[in-house]
Design an enzyme around this catalytic site. Structure first.
Site, PDB file in Angstrom:
ATOM      1  N   LYS A 197      81.248 -41.897  96.559  1.00 24.40           N
ATOM      2  CA  LYS A 197      80.085 -42.365  97.060  1.00 24.40           C
ATOM      3  C   LYS A 197      80.020 -42.499  98.642  1.00 24.40           C
ATOM      4  O   LYS A 197      80.755 -43.116  99.350  1.00 24.40           O
ATOM      5  CB  LYS A 197      79.647 -43.623  96.447  1.00 24.40           C
ATOM      6  CG  LYS A 197      78.269 -43.972  97.135  1.00 24.40           C
ATOM      7  CD  LYS A 197      77.640 -45.301  96.415  1.00 24.40           C
ATOM      8  CE  LYS A 197      76.437 -45.552  96.755  1.00 24.40           C
ATOM      9  NZ  LYS A 197      75.723 -46.761  96.104  1.00 24.40           N
ATOM     10  N   LYS A 249      78.228 -38.633  94.609  1.00 23.15           N
ATOM     11  CA  LYS A 249      76.903 -38.956  95.287  1.00 23.15           C
ATOM     12  C   LYS A 249      76.882 -38.854  96.731  1.00 23.15           C
ATOM     13  O   LYS A 249      77.664 -39.681  97.289  1.00 23.15           O
ATOM     14  CB  LYS A 249      76.741 -40.357  94.910  1.00 23.15           C
ATOM     15  CG  LYS A 249      75.212 -41.049  95.262  1.00 23.15           C
ATOM     16  CD  LYS A 249      75.031 -42.578  94.795  1.00 23.15           C
ATOM     17  CE  LYS A 249      73.658 -43.044  95.305  1.00 23.15           C
ATOM     18  NZ  LYS A 249      73.688 -44.474  95.089  1.00 23.15           N
TER      19      LYS A 249
HETATM   20  C1  PBG Z   1      73.511 -48.895  96.068  1.00 21.87           C
HETATM   21  C2  PBG Z   1      72.743 -47.981  95.648  1.00 21.87           C
HETATM   22  C3  PBG Z   1      72.144 -47.008  96.513  1.00 21.87           C
HETATM   23  C4  PBG Z   1      71.537 -45.970  96.024  1.00 21.87           C
HETATM   24  C5  PBG Z   1      71.999 -46.137  94.602  1.00 21.87           C
HETATM   25  N1  PBG Z   1      72.463 -47.411  94.231  1.00 21.87           N
HETATM   26  C6  PBG Z   1      71.739 -47.051  98.052  1.00 21.87           C
HETATM   27  C7  PBG Z   1      73.010 -47.284  99.151  1.00 21.87           C
HETATM   28  O1  PBG Z   1      74.051 -47.160  98.623  1.00 21.87           O
HETATM   29  O2  PBG Z   1      72.611 -47.305 100.215  1.00 21.87           O
HETATM   30  C8  PBG Z   1      71.023 -44.893  96.319  1.00 21.87           C
HETATM   31  C9  PBG Z   1      70.302 -43.860  95.625  1.00 21.87           C
HETATM   32  C10 PBG Z   1      69.330 -42.745  96.077  1.00 21.87           C
HETATM   33  O3  PBG Z   1      69.084 -42.685  97.168  1.00 21.87           O
HETATM   34  O4  PBG Z   1      68.757 -42.097  95.329  1.00 21.87           O
HETATM   35  N2  PBG Z   1      73.601 -49.887  94.890  1.00 21.87           N
END
Ligand code: PBG
Length: 325
Positions: A197, A249
């Site tokens: 991520k 992601k």
């Molecule tokens: C954090 C989380 C995020 C997203 C999903 N889970 C935001 C981040 O990490 O800042 C982003 C998902 C998206 O942008 O569609 N739990």
């Protein structure tokens, strides 16, 4: 004059030929719909930064979960938005916290027919908006956060979740969650691990979706977009710690990471087609600058081709219809 004796265009001549030789095709069963549910809401709240996406009430959440069943989706991913936040994000572990109630609602309604996942991360719950608790110096405290994730996992398991989805990028989170689930006799609850991520600007529109209170960024725990090998390492570590599915992601800017992770692991691989990837297409389409449906299908096809067995996308319901047509 030398004309070609090898002619790849032959197989592109008609739609029937193109269909015959398509190397990959994503199916509705592989699409997962992320859903937001807001504590105390009596009507849906549109999310301006994500046209077409809303914060649900507990009732409308059940309705859309039923639509997901009818569309043959691969399930839903739930995010909760609490009414109040505090320093430790206690709403996340409270059995009556909004996310745990929402899991319960959906599982009670369609749990036999739908795979239900939930975000296992603190960020929506504490007032500072980070994915973990802070130490005395204001840094995210990895190991104290793990203890909270363990408790969160048990609360979500008790609510009936199929898969917990640790997304906070704390070291050791998968092992911690697996141990907690097993000790709590939830050996059947799986882990969809957000392994690679990245600290991405493409999460921008999501901040409004969850009423995020974050100041600053998440670069001390999410990955540097410059790094591919590190993403593969994180995925391998998560498999070793007990992940049932690993996730990359964002998706579209990270297709190389996705392909490398797919080659490196022997568990299903998921990708999250994130809010910024969604809203860019929606915004361009609203201007008449892009063919919306074609762009949606091309986005999902590309993510699938690169190696995703499962795709989380805000277009899941609509795309399922387009794919069937
Ligand atoms: C954090 C989380 C995020 C997203 C999903 N889970 C935001 C981040 O990490 O800042 C982003 C998902 C998206 O942008 O569609 N739990």
């Amino acid at each position: 004059m030398t004309y070609p004796d090898i002619r790849p265009r032959r197989l592109r001549r008609t739609p029937a030929l193109r269909r015959l030789v398509a190397e990959s095709g994503v199916a509705p069963r592989q699409l997962v719909l992320p859903l937001f549910v807001r504590e105390g809401a009596t009507e849906v709240t549109p999310i301006a930064s994500m046209p077409g996406v809303v914060q649900h009430t507990r009732d409308t959440l059940k309705k859309v979960a039923n639509e997901a069943v009818a569309a043959g989706l691969g399930g839903v991913m739930l995010f909760g938005i609490p009414e109040t936040k505090d320093a430790t994000g206690s709403g996340a572990i409270d059995p009556h916290g909004i996310l745990n109630l929402a899991i319960n609602d959906v599982v009670a309604d369609v749990g036999d027919e739908l795979c239900v996942r939930a975000d296992l991360c603190l960020d929506e719950f504490p007032d500072h908006g980070h994915c973990g608790v802070l130490d005395g110096d204001g840094n995210v405290d990895n190991d104290r956060t793990l203890d909270i994730y363990a408790t969160m996992a048990l609360a979500q398991a008790a609510a009936g979740v199929d898969l917990v989805a640790p997304s906070g990028m704390m070291d050791g989170q998968v092992r911690m969650v697996r141990e907690a689930l097993d000790t709590g006799e939830h050996t059947g609850v799986g882990i969809l691990a957000y392994s690679a991520k990245y600290a991405s600007a493409f999460y921008g529109p999501f901040r409004e979706a969850v009423d995020s209170s974050l100041q600053g960024d998440r670069r001390t725990y999410q990955q540097d977009p410059a790094n591919r090998l590190e993403g593969v390492r994180e995925a391998r570590l998560d498999v070793a710690e007990g992940a049932d599915i690993v996730l990359v992601k964002p998706a579209l800017g990270y297709l190389d990471v996705l392909a490398a992770v797919k080659a490196a692991v022997d568990v299903p691989v998921a990708a999250y087609n994130v809010s910024g990837e969604y809203s860019m297409v929606e915004a361009a389409a609203a201007q008449g600058w892009i063919d919306r449906e074609a762009a949606i299908l091309e986005s999902l096809t590309s993510i699938h081709r690169a190696g995703a067995d499962i795709i989380l996308t805000y277009w899941a319901l609509e795309a399922a219809g387009l794919l069937r047509a």
